[in-house]
Scaffold this motif. Structure first.
Motif, PDB file in Angstrom:
ATOM      1  N   SER A 241       0.822  -1.213   0.000  1.00  0.00           N
ATOM      2  CA  SER A 241       0.000   0.000   0.000  1.00  0.00           C
ATOM      3  C   SER A 241       0.856   1.264   0.000  1.00  0.00           C
ATOM      4  N   LEU A 242       2.148   1.130   0.311  1.00  0.00           N
ATOM      5  CA  LEU A 242       3.047   2.289   0.314  1.00  0.00           C
ATOM      6  C   LEU A 242       3.624   2.570  -1.067  1.00  0.00           C
ATOM      7  N   GLU A 243       3.138   1.849  -2.061  1.00  0.00           N
ATOM      8  CA  GLU A 243       3.401   2.124  -3.471  1.00  0.00           C
ATOM      9  C   GLU A 243       4.891   2.124  -3.801  1.00  0.00           C
ATOM     10  N   ALA A 244       5.475   3.280  -4.137  1.00  0.00           N
ATOM     11  CA  ALA A 244       6.839   3.304  -4.692  1.00  0.00           C
ATOM     12  C   ALA A 244       7.874   2.713  -3.739  1.00  0.00           C
ATOM     13  N   ILE A 245       7.737   2.969  -2.437  1.00  0.00           N
ATOM     14  CA  ILE A 245       8.767   2.484  -1.530  1.00  0.00           C
ATOM     15  C   ILE A 245       8.574   1.008  -1.170  1.00  0.00           C
ATOM     16  N   SER A 246       7.583   0.354  -1.794  1.00  0.00           N
ATOM     17  CA  SER A 246       7.505  -1.100  -1.710  1.00  0.00           C
ATOM     18  C   SER A 246       8.200  -1.736  -2.920  1.00  0.00           C
ATOM     19  N   CYS A 247       8.954  -0.925  -3.665  1.00  0.00           N
ATOM     20  CA  CYS A 247       9.657  -1.379  -4.867  1.00  0.00           C
ATOM     21  C   CYS A 247      11.156  -1.123  -4.741  1.00  0.00           C
ATOM     22  N   VAL A 248      11.922  -1.904  -5.489  1.00  0.00           N
ATOM     23  CA  VAL A 248      13.344  -1.634  -5.690  1.00  0.00           C
ATOM     24  C   VAL A 248      13.469  -0.769  -6.939  1.00  0.00           C
ATOM     25  N   LEU A 249      14.275   0.273  -6.831  1.00  0.00           N
ATOM     26  CA  LEU A 249      14.505   1.172  -7.960  1.00  0.00           C
ATOM     27  C   LEU A 249      15.800   0.798  -8.669  1.00  0.00           C
ATOM     28  N   LEU A 250      15.745   0.674  -9.999  1.00  0.00           N
ATOM     29  CA  LEU A 250      16.936   0.538 -10.833  1.00  0.00           C
ATOM     30  C   LEU A 250      17.014   1.794 -11.686  1.00  0.00           C
ATOM     31  N   ARG A 251      18.064   2.580 -11.483  1.00  0.00           N
ATOM     32  CA  ARG A 251      18.147   3.899 -12.122  1.00  0.00           C
ATOM     33  C   ARG A 251      19.521   4.083 -12.765  1.00  0.00           C
ATOM     34  N   GLY A 252      19.533   4.584 -13.974  1.00  0.00           N
ATOM     35  CA  GLY A 252      20.774   4.957 -14.626  1.00  0.00           C
ATOM     36  C   GLY A 252      21.214   6.328 -14.165  1.00  0.00           C
ATOM     37  N   GLU A 253      22.472   6.427 -13.728  1.00  0.00           N
ATOM     38  CA  GLU A 253      23.043   7.708 -13.297  1.00  0.00           C
ATOM     39  C   GLU A 253      24.389   7.862 -14.003  1.00  0.00           C
ATOM     40  N   GLY A 254      24.364   8.544 -15.145  1.00  0.00           N
ATOM     41  CA  GLY A 254      25.556   8.592 -15.984  1.00  0.00           C
ATOM     42  C   GLY A 254      25.779   7.226 -16.613  1.00  0.00           C
ATOM     43  N   ASN A 255      26.997   6.723 -16.435  1.00  0.00           N
ATOM     44  CA  ASN A 255      27.293   5.378 -16.956  1.00  0.00           C
ATOM     45  C   ASN A 255      27.190   4.321 -15.867  1.00  0.00           C
ATOM     46  N   ARG A 256      26.510   4.656 -14.781  1.00  0.00           N
ATOM     47  CA  ARG A 256      26.402   3.748 -13.644  1.00  0.00           C
ATOM     48  C   ARG A 256      24.952   3.343 -13.427  1.00  0.00           C
ATOM     49  N   LEU A 257      24.782   2.136 -12.942  1.00  0.00           N
ATOM     50  CA  LEU A 257      23.476   1.633 -12.542  1.00  0.00           C
ATOM     51  C   LEU A 257      23.380   1.706 -11.028  1.00  0.00           C
ATOM     52  N   SER A 258      22.358   2.373 -10.531  1.00  0.00           N
ATOM     53  CA  SER A 258      22.100   2.423  -9.098  1.00  0.00           C
ATOM     54  C   SER A 258      20.891   1.563  -8.772  1.00  0.00           C
ATOM     55  N   VAL A 259      21.055   0.692  -7.780  1.00  0.00           N
ATOM     56  CA  VAL A 259      19.966  -0.138  -7.269  1.00  0.00           C
ATOM     57  C   VAL A 259      19.653   0.393  -5.875  1.00  0.00           C
ATOM     58  N   VAL A 260      18.396   0.793  -5.651  1.00  0.00           N
ATOM     59  CA  VAL A 260      18.051   1.599  -4.480  1.00  0.00           C
ATOM     60  C   VAL A 260      16.888   0.972  -3.725  1.00  0.00           C
TER      61      VAL A 260
END
Length: 389
Positions: free
Chosen positions: A151-170
């Motif tokens: 029910s907390l929506e986005a923060i019940s997910c793992v984020l995979l985000r491109g930051e420059g040439n790096r992958l951040s897993v959050v």
């Protein structure tokens, strides 16, 4: 429909899917489809889909949907390294007959429409082979920081985000934050955010964390995971979430902008042991550990405030750069943070009694891994009696 397969090949696949099933049709079913030289195994729930191709000796073609838990329970109790024969018997009541030697078992075949299990094709041209298991390891590190409340929506997910040439897993749950950042050649993932529900990852955690090479791919709606092991090609796919992820840069900025942070370097294992001992005295209303410099001895101590269950004091050898403010942390949260790292020593950057605390590992093993823990409010009735200690 009739085919023969080595038992351990099909049992292994079914076991990886047990977390997906629900007690009602069609989410409790597995579909078996015969092809030339193999069978295709499928099962699914509302968000996660599994497809596996398993080598088999196929006599006749056909399709059968059966209860996954029942067929797994039968096969898992048979010898693993023997051939099992499956045959579909039709009539007034269709049944899947399982034979091993003189043993025979009959399972009712569901009349559910099998197209429910049709797989979305794996995007071959978008695939990335994670030979070093870097993405799988990053997912494992951040999962404890993700809220289990859907029910907390986005923060019940793992984020995979491109930051420059790096992958951040959050991972972020409101009072804890973790980010694993690494250079990657998986360029397709760097074009935007991808949110993967924690629940789906938990449903396949045994399979995804098995240490095998995994291929990753995306399309507009799904993330795909694929492994090829002993001739079995297994693919899981999950629906991506469309929530807007919180701007976690605010936490990091508050640490970076602090004018006089306090650096505390400690032995990671020793602090974990101290927390475990202090947690013996935790109550529903008091689950914190406090940091203090003993004014008489000058040594660093961890303690918990007095309660009806008792209390404890744990002196630790640490290096402190700066003046330590009154500060306390949730015991479970601090222990989770410390267990994220592999380093012998960790550095806590304390920015205030109620401000984010950055924790990083001191060894190369933890390069790219950073975590943040929010302190708890220090209660006015919290005390530490140096004379008694």
């Amino acid at each position: 429909m009739q085919f023969t397969v080595i038992n351990n090949k099909i049992v292994t696949t079914m076991k990886a899917c047990l977390g997906l099933i629900a007690p009602r049709d069609p989410f409790n079913l597995a579909r078996l489809t015969t092809e030339a030289g193999s069978i295709e195994f499928n099962c699914a729930n509302m968000k996660v889909f599994c497809s596996a191709k398993i080598p088999a000796t196929v006599e006749t073609f056909g399709v059968a949907c059966v209860d996954l838990k029942t067929i797994y329970n039968v096969l898992s109790k048979l010898p693993m390294d023997v051939d099992i024969t499956f045959a579909l018997e039709t009539g007034e009541r269709s049944e899947l007959v399982i034979s091993q030697g003189r043993r025979r078992y009959k399972l009712p075949v569901s009349n559910q429409h099998p197209e429910f299990f049709d797989a979305t094709p794996f995007p071959e041209e978008e695939a990335f082979l994670d030979e070093e298991h870097a993405i799988s390891k990053a997912l494992d590190k951040v999962k404890p920081y993700v809220s289990s409340e859907e029910s907390l929506e986005a923060i019940s997910c793992v984020l995979l985000r491109g930051e420059g040439n790096r992958l951040s897993v959050v991972g972020l749950n409101g009072h804890q934050f973790a980010r694993v950042s690494q250079e990657t050649e998986f360029t397709n993932i760097l074009n935007g955010d991808s949110l993967v529900g924690l629940r789906g990852l938990q449903e396949i955690k045994g399979w995804l964390g098995n240490g095998k090479e995994t291929e990753y791919a995306f399309d507009e709606k799904r993330i795909f995971f694929r492994q090829s092991v002993d001739g079995i090609v297994t693919t899981f796919s999950m629906l991506l979430s469309s929530y807007q992820y919180p701007h976690y840069g605010n936490f990091i900025a508050r640490v970076q902008e602090c004018e006089k942070p306090v650096k505390l370097i400690c032995d990671r294992a020793e602090m974990i042991d101290a927390i475990n001992r202090l947690s013996i005295f935790a109550t529903d209303n008091n689950r914190q550990v406090l940091f203090k410099i003993d004014t008489k001895t000058g040594e660093f101590i961890m303690f918990n405030s007095g309660s009806e269950t008792g209390n404890g004091v744990e002196p630790l050898e640490v290096a402190v750069d700066g003046t330590l403010p009154p500060i306390s942390f949730p015991a479970a949260g601090l222990s989770c943070i410390l267990n994220t790292f592999s380093s012998n020593k960790v550095c806590l950057t304390i920015t205030g009694s109620e401000s984010p605390c950055l924790v990083v590992g001191m060894d190369d093993l933890d390069n790219g891994v950073e975590t943040i823990l929010m302190p708890m409010m220090v209660q006015k009735d919290t005390y530490y009696c140096e004379e008694a200690a």
